[in-house]
Design a protein around this motif. Structure first.
Motif, PDB file in Angstrom:
ATOM      1  N   PRO A 356       0.810  -1.227   0.000  1.00  0.00           N
ATOM      2  CA  PRO A 356       0.000   0.000   0.000  1.00  0.00           C
ATOM      3  C   PRO A 356       0.843   1.276   0.000  1.00  0.00           C
ATOM      4  N   ASP A 357       2.143   1.184   0.345  1.00  0.00           N
ATOM      5  CA  ASP A 357       2.972   2.395   0.363  1.00  0.00           C
ATOM      6  C   ASP A 357       3.831   2.470  -0.889  1.00  0.00           C
ATOM      7  N   GLY A 358       4.556   3.557  -1.017  1.00  0.00           N
ATOM      8  CA  GLY A 358       5.607   3.663  -2.021  1.00  0.00           C
ATOM      9  C   GLY A 358       5.217   4.326  -3.320  1.00  0.00           C
ATOM     10  N   GLU A 359       3.937   4.730  -3.440  1.00  0.00           N
ATOM     11  CA  GLU A 359       3.582   5.308  -4.734  1.00  0.00           C
ATOM     12  C   GLU A 359       4.012   6.763  -4.830  1.00  0.00           C
ATOM     13  N   THR A 360       4.197   7.237  -6.076  1.00  0.00           N
ATOM     14  CA  THR A 360       4.481   8.642  -6.331  1.00  0.00           C
ATOM     15  C   THR A 360       3.429   9.138  -7.313  1.00  0.00           C
ATOM     16  N   LEU A 361       3.441  10.406  -7.603  1.00  0.00           N
ATOM     17  CA  LEU A 361       2.475  10.965  -8.554  1.00  0.00           C
ATOM     18  C   LEU A 361       2.635  10.318  -9.927  1.00  0.00           C
ATOM     19  N   GLU A 362       3.890  10.169 -10.339  1.00  0.00           N
ATOM     20  CA  GLU A 362       4.165   9.595 -11.661  1.00  0.00           C
ATOM     21  C   GLU A 362       3.940   8.088 -11.695  1.00  0.00           C
ATOM     22  N   LYS A 363       4.249   7.442 -10.574  1.00  0.00           N
ATOM     23  CA  LYS A 363       4.136   5.981 -10.524  1.00  0.00           C
ATOM     24  C   LYS A 363       3.172   5.563  -9.418  1.00  0.00           C
ATOM     25  N   PRO A 364       1.889   5.448  -9.748  1.00  0.00           N
ATOM     26  CA  PRO A 364       0.914   5.059  -8.728  1.00  0.00           C
ATOM     27  C   PRO A 364       1.044   3.572  -8.383  1.00  0.00           C
ATOM     28  N   VAL A 365       0.401   3.183  -7.277  1.00  0.00           N
ATOM     29  CA  VAL A 365       0.362   1.766  -6.894  1.00  0.00           C
ATOM     30  C   VAL A 365      -0.121   0.938  -8.089  1.00  0.00           C
ATOM     31  N   GLY A 366       0.546  -0.153  -8.369  1.00  0.00           N
ATOM     32  CA  GLY A 366       0.153  -0.997  -9.498  1.00  0.00           C
ATOM     33  C   GLY A 366       1.033  -0.806 -10.724  1.00  0.00           C
ATOM     34  N   THR A 367       1.928   0.195 -10.686  1.00  0.00           N
ATOM     35  CA  THR A 367       2.874   0.360 -11.791  1.00  0.00           C
ATOM     36  C   THR A 367       3.928  -0.741 -11.692  1.00  0.00           C
ATOM     37  N   VAL A 368       4.023  -1.551 -12.717  1.00  0.00           N
ATOM     38  CA  VAL A 368       4.934  -2.700 -12.679  1.00  0.00           C
ATOM     39  C   VAL A 368       5.664  -2.804 -14.019  1.00  0.00           C
ATOM     40  N   PHE A 369       6.967  -3.046 -13.967  1.00  0.00           N
ATOM     41  CA  PHE A 369       7.738  -3.303 -15.184  1.00  0.00           C
ATOM     42  C   PHE A 369       8.182  -4.762 -15.202  1.00  0.00           C
ATOM     43  N   VAL A 370       7.900  -5.432 -16.307  1.00  0.00           N
ATOM     44  CA  VAL A 370       8.365  -6.808 -16.505  1.00  0.00           C
ATOM     45  C   VAL A 370       9.459  -6.770 -17.557  1.00  0.00           C
ATOM     46  N   GLY A 371      10.626  -7.291 -17.220  1.00  0.00           N
ATOM     47  CA  GLY A 371      11.731  -7.330 -18.184  1.00  0.00           C
ATOM     48  C   GLY A 371      11.977  -8.758 -18.651  1.00  0.00           C
ATOM     49  N   ILE A 372      12.343  -8.899 -19.915  1.00  0.00           N
ATOM     50  CA  ILE A 372      12.662 -10.231 -20.456  1.00  0.00           C
ATOM     51  C   ILE A 372      14.020 -10.138 -21.143  1.00  0.00           C
ATOM     52  N   ALA A 373      14.897 -11.085 -20.824  1.00  0.00           N
ATOM     53  CA  ALA A 373      16.196 -11.122 -21.509  1.00  0.00           C
ATOM     54  C   ALA A 373      16.462 -12.521 -22.034  1.00  0.00           C
ATOM     55  N   THR A 374      16.892 -12.583 -23.310  1.00  0.00           N
ATOM     56  CA  THR A 374      17.408 -13.833 -23.878  1.00  0.00           C
ATOM     57  C   THR A 374      18.747 -13.480 -24.515  1.00  0.00           C
ATOM     58  N   LYS A 375      19.379 -14.467 -25.108  1.00  0.00           N
ATOM     59  CA  LYS A 375      20.663 -14.139 -25.739  1.00  0.00           C
ATOM     60  C   LYS A 375      20.470 -13.171 -26.905  1.00  0.00           C
ATOM     61  N   GLU A 376      19.269 -13.164 -27.491  1.00  0.00           N
ATOM     62  CA  GLU A 376      19.031 -12.336 -28.679  1.00  0.00           C
ATOM     63  C   GLU A 376      18.426 -10.973 -28.386  1.00  0.00           C
ATOM     64  N   VAL A 377      17.615 -10.882 -27.329  1.00  0.00           N
ATOM     65  CA  VAL A 377      16.804  -9.676 -27.173  1.00  0.00           C
ATOM     66  C   VAL A 377      16.571  -9.344 -25.699  1.00  0.00           C
ATOM     67  N   ILE A 378      16.472  -8.064 -25.415  1.00  0.00           N
ATOM     68  CA  ILE A 378      16.055  -7.616 -24.085  1.00  0.00           C
ATOM     69  C   ILE A 378      14.925  -6.616 -24.266  1.00  0.00           C
ATOM     70  N   TYR A 379      13.824  -6.785 -23.552  1.00  0.00           N
ATOM     71  CA  TYR A 379      12.762  -5.790 -23.650  1.00  0.00           C
ATOM     72  C   TYR A 379      11.980  -5.729 -22.343  1.00  0.00           C
ATOM     73  N   THR A 380      11.198  -4.673 -22.180  1.00  0.00           N
ATOM     74  CA  THR A 380      10.357  -4.572 -20.979  1.00  0.00           C
ATOM     75  C   THR A 380       8.925  -4.239 -21.382  1.00  0.00           C
ATOM     76  N   LYS A 381       8.015  -4.546 -20.474  1.00  0.00           N
ATOM     77  CA  LYS A 381       6.607  -4.208 -20.648  1.00  0.00           C
ATOM     78  C   LYS A 381       6.180  -3.426 -19.417  1.00  0.00           C
ATOM     79  N   MET A 382       5.465  -2.329 -19.617  1.00  0.00           N
ATOM     80  CA  MET A 382       4.946  -1.619 -18.456  1.00  0.00           C
ATOM     81  C   MET A 382       3.495  -2.010 -18.229  1.00  0.00           C
ATOM     82  N   LEU A 383       3.142  -2.326 -16.994  1.00  0.00           N
ATOM     83  CA  LEU A 383       1.757  -2.696 -16.672  1.00  0.00           C
ATOM     84  C   LEU A 383       1.200  -1.699 -15.661  1.00  0.00           C
ATOM     85  N   SER A 384      -0.073  -1.366 -15.796  1.00  0.00           N
ATOM     86  CA  SER A 384      -0.744  -0.533 -14.787  1.00  0.00           C
ATOM     87  C   SER A 384      -1.823  -1.386 -14.152  1.00  0.00           C
TER      88      SER A 384
END
Lengths: 426, 426
Positions: A356-384
């Motif tokens: 329940p704590d830790g949110e900011t104006l720019e990043k509300p509760v529920g802001t989550v980044f998922v990162g994926i790395a393989t030998k070929e590619v690195i990318y992230t997805k932002m979830l709200s």
């Protein structure tokens, strides 16, 4: 055949214990084509129990009673049934001798109370209890079948699977057989809209949607004389369903995303690793709950502290300073670090604000980044994922499901990229 | 005041969904001195629903109905109640205007079905639904109170907490207040034996034992006119109980071992870390499920592969070769490695055989080593958790509970050793 379930126990009425028995028995009994019309919970009270059993006998062909078979209460449950059905009761000598043997073996004294456990009536037989002293009891009259089972799940579940289920199968004139198609990333109503015509026109097999742990599953159920015939009908219907919804489906008859992922990776010999911040080990916990996960899961790092993100995963201090721990950049570096550290084929990372704590104006509760790395590619997805009604646990669970789905999709792409399937492990 | 709960929903009868509503309502309602005597589940079937409600009205003063308030079924549930009580029904204009506003805001068309959601009867009022369109309804006659609530937990739970519970509190002439004393490492029967006289002689407050997730909790409940008076009586009884059982108690009114540990560590500024093999992240997942855990939980490593145990935690290859991954020696080195890597005050490790595969003659399923490392001491505990009836999940859970308890005990010793409590964090 219409049935109902009565669970006896004050702890259920107080809400201290969830009624898992009714769900367990219902699930198993429905598959045999027996309709359950009522569940009732009643306390350890003679008059109310009697009224409840009487009402049930008046309206149903088959009764399942759980609880109240221990040495203290069993006179109530069993005797009420015997009395209402007008059956004489007696001590079963064979069962009594067996029970005496158990007490002797453990050097414990047997009390008079225990004797009531081996009382039964005419037209009845016991189900063996391999994990306790109170046997189950089945009473069969011309029109009614009453099945009484012990309360502890550790005794009830094996008794049901090993003895009650085979008994019911013999009685049943048809077999119901089901498979579940599992979806992630599509809502129940969208799925229903896509399959509206098919769902409405299908009566055998039937298609029923259920929402379960942020996912939707469709249960396809066929009724037939043999299991084989029902299975063929189910498989044919699944093919038809997948023609319209295949892109959202991640598995058939798997327990969840974690099982789908682990099984796929075992099959294709793909190794995986995780780096978690806000989910705190939930991804690795779900992965390793699948038996055999050790063959593909190399390593998981749970790094709450920034210092640990840097020390163990090599996330740069500049990145943490400039973009923050909850950022696309940190998620990417965490995934890359986990890939390098573990030597796996695919690494996933999660960093976010579960509340329940830790949110900011720019990043509300529920802001989550998922990162994926393989030998070929690195990318992230932002979830709200914060909707105001989701709890910390909800957000952590949902973020974990997204990460598992992303890994599964990546594994499938990886495998394709590598030119098809590797040979299966020996 | 005698009450009962009726849950409407075919998904409950099929066993697809657990009946969590009955437990939730029972728990909250019992605390107000309202006795729940029956739980019933019935499907979306007009006749059976009518029969069930009729029986309930005949025998109980208060009814809780859940489900069947959505736009499709609400005519059945609500109209049946109105009809059985002989009440006239009408559309509530204020609620209708509000509902229209919601549909306009989201640009969705409102159908006639939706209008039935804002129907109510004489002698009734709505409970606001902050998370859906179907309001709850309370019907009060001279002798009966009927409370109808929506089915989705996300709507029902806040409605109950925010509106129903305050309403019931106003009606109730006494307050029940409870606290839970939590134990790990002692069985229910041993605890009962220790407290037999006290439990038998106590009527207000009462003491009731419950088994929950490998633990035992004692619920101490007092009835009084005010919350304050009940709380004082409960606290006095807890003192008395702890005089006999204090050594096994790990916390009062905490949600579990993880919360007790995190709270203690936050209070004393003790940092912790984990290294998990067979539990695969379950310890860190339980720790980080406690809000605020980031203040004390530094790092967790989940190392299934031996290579990772060596690379990340510095477990020596000789140790792994000579004693195996599941051994006292490996557990010690894992804990020591996690302590060094994280810079925490206490590190815990788990390595073991959770099953179903992997057992040897010497090390059967359920063999688990828990390692603890602090700056002063390193030690391990061997556990034998396999009883034949425990599943992989059971063993993982139980091993995790042992590890959390060991960390809590160590934290308390550490703190003593350091000369009492550090100042609390600002």
């Amino acid at each position: 055949m219409n049935a109902e379930i009565i669970c006896v126990g004050t702890e259920l009425l107080l809400g201290d214990v969830l009624n898992t028995h009714s769900a367990f028995i219902s699930r198993n009994v429905s598959l045999l084509g027996i309709n359950i019309f009522y569940h009732t919970v009643v306390g350890d009270n003679k008059k109310r129990l009697r009224d409840t059993i009487k009402t049930a006998l008046d309206r149903s062909d088959m009764l399942f009673l759980t609880g109240g078979l221990g040495p203290t209460y069993d006179d109530i449950t069993k005797n009420t049934v015997f009395e209402l059905l007008g059956l004489k009761s007696f001590v079963d000598e064979a069962a009594l001798n067996k029970l005496k043997g158990i007490f002797e073996k453990f050097g414990r004294p047997m009390t008079d109370n225990n004797i009531s456990q081996v009382m039964r009536s005419e037209n009845s037989f016991f189900f063996e209890n391999e994990f306790g002293t109170a046997p189950g009891l089945c009473v069969e009259t011309e029109t009614k079948t009453i099945i009484m089972l012990p309360g502890p799940p550790r005794e009830l579940i094996p008794m049901f699977n090993n003895y009650v289920s085979p008994y019911l199968q013999k009685k049943s004139d048809c077999i119901l057989f089901s498979k579940n198609i599992r979806y992630f990333g599509i809502g129940e109503s969208s799925l229903e809209a896509m399959l509206k015509d098919l769902m409405e026109s299908s009566t055998n097999p039937t298609i029923a949607p259920y929402v379960d742990n942020n996912e939707v599953k469709l249960r396809v159920t066929a009724k037939a004389e043999t299991k084989k015939a029902a299975e063929i009908a189910v498989d044919k219907m699944i093919e038809q369903v997948l023609r319209q919804t295949g892109e959202y489906c991640y598995g058939i008859d798997v327990k969840g995303l974690e099982e789908a992922l682990v099984k796929y990776c075992i099959d294709k010999q793909i190794k995986i690793a995780t780096a978690e911040s806000c989910t705190g080990g939930l991804i690795s916990q779900r992965l390793t709950s699948v038996p055999g996960a050790s063959a593909v899961f190399e390593a998981g790092v749970c790094c709450y502290a920034n210092r640990i993100k840097t020390k163990m995963l090599g996330v740069s201090e500049v990145t943490l300073e400039k973009y923050g721990a909850v950022s696309e950049q940190t998620a990417e570096e965490m995934a890359a670090g986990a890939l390098q550290l573990s030597g796996a084929d695919i690494a996933v990372s999660i960093t976010g604000i579960a509340g329940p704590d830790g949110e900011t104006l720019e990043k509300p509760v529920g802001t989550v980044f998922v990162g994926i790395a393989t030998k070929e590619v690195i990318y992230t997805k932002m979830l709200s994922l914060g909707t105001g009604t989701r709890s910390r646990d909800d957000i952590r669970n949902l973020a974990t499901s997204h990460a598992l789905k992303e890994m599964l999709d990546t594994a499938k792409r990886c495998n394709k990229h590598m030119g098809g399937s590797k040979p299966p492990p020996k």
